[in-house]
Motif scaffolding. Sequence first.
Motif, short mmCIF file in Angstrom:
data_model
loop_
_atom_site.label_atom_id
_atom_site.label_comp_id
_atom_site.label_asym_id
_atom_site.label_seq_id
_atom_site.Cartn_x
_atom_site.Cartn_y
_atom_site.Cartn_z
N LEU A 1 -4.47 -2.69 -6.37
CA LEU A 1 -4.51 -1.44 -5.72
C LEU A 1 -4.35 -0.44 -6.66
O LEU A 1 -4.90 0.71 -6.36
CB LEU A 1 -3.36 -1.26 -4.69
N ARG A 2 -3.67 -0.52 -7.71
CA ARG A 2 -3.62 0.57 -8.94
C ARG A 2 -4.82 0.73 -9.65
O ARG A 2 -5.33 1.83 -9.62
CB ARG A 2 -2.39 -0.16 -9.94
N VAL B 1 -8.28 -4.41 3.25
CA VAL B 1 -7.71 -2.95 2.64
C VAL B 1 -9.08 -2.27 1.94
O VAL B 1 -9.71 -2.83 1.45
CB VAL B 1 -6.95 -3.44 1.27
N LEU C 1 -6.95 5.39 1.52
CA LEU C 1 -6.56 3.93 1.26
C LEU C 1 -6.05 3.69 2.88
O LEU C 1 -5.46 4.43 3.53
CB LEU C 1 -5.26 4.16 0.56
N ALA D 1 0.93 -1.25 -0.01
CA ALA D 1 -0.28 0.08 0.10
C ALA D 1 0.91 1.20 0.08
O ALA D 1 0.53 2.29 -0.58
CB ALA D 1 -0.86 0.00 1.14
N VAL E 1 -10.33 1.35 -0.30
CA VAL E 1 -9.96 2.62 -0.95
C VAL E 1 -11.31 3.20 -0.97
O VAL E 1 -12.33 2.66 -1.57
CB VAL E 1 -9.67 1.99 -2.32
#
Length: 336
Positions: free
Chosen positions: A231-232, A262, A250, A196, A264
């Motif tokens: 994540l991207r 996790v 995040l 991250a 976002v």
Amino acid sequence: MKIEDTRLMVIEGVDLLEHLQTPAVMVARGQVRFANSAAKDLLGAHIVGQDVRIAIRDPKAVAAILSETGGTARISGLSTGGSVWEVDCKVLPGGDRIVSLYDLSERVSVAKSHADFVANASHELRTPLANVIGYVETLMNPKAGGNEELRERFLGTIRHEAQRMQALISDLMSLSRIEAVKHEVPSDSVDMVQLAQEVAGEFRSSATIELVVNAEHAVIAGDKGQLLQVLRNLIDNALKYGKADGTVHLSVEVARTGWVLVMVRDEGEGIAPEHLPRVTERFYRADNSRSRAAGGTGLGLSIVKHIVERHRGRFDIDSRPGAGTTASLMLPLREN
């Protein structure tokens, strides 16, 4: 063949059918004389002794069963509304019939998904390709090609459409690679806190990323390349559909239950409730014009979902109109 031999065959056949996992019934003189456990679970125990036309209420299936030579028929809705079944009838010496029922639902669903996927992919590629060809043909005209301002504008559009096709092909290839290894459980050690931090650093030069963690490390068994892609994709989505110049939040949270969460979150307009169940479908867009204008391929969340499932995790999207969108994934921590 003697009558005694025929009866013995029927008795042996009944005993064999009971051990089959495939639903099967024996029909004699138009009535269901026997049904194995699988058939009773499917059609109900009450079918034994019923007229076959009542037990299986489908004209095509009944016609195949009562035919002198037997046959097959495909019927819908036998178990659930969208189910597809094949009814296969074999006529025994003496006239009794063994009817087997095969569930084709999954096979038909997969075939339809593949057909839809090809159709959608073709459509997504056809539109920008048609635009490129149209603008190129226009530029080939001496009058249009000689106009420098028009030429620059058209070339910019051609470049945009080519990049759109390039992104789509890249996502299609990525999805194909992910599906090829979806049954292989990743085994490398990946620290989600470190990951991250790495991804947040990539975006900080052009966006405001707020990272919050509750532990120094969160090690899972995973594929680093695929998790980086997750994540991207999620941060890229948050930037595309979030508030202009807004913050992307995040977070990485290690839970006592042995999982890492996790999340976002963006500060955008959010997604209407009717779209939420379908946002991870391939090529599904809650807002077609906005997604295409932002450069979306319609495959990003589908890729994320496939990767998370390969890691034996859970993926969810929570959103309310006017309150932003939160994408969350839960992954099992690696046991020491």
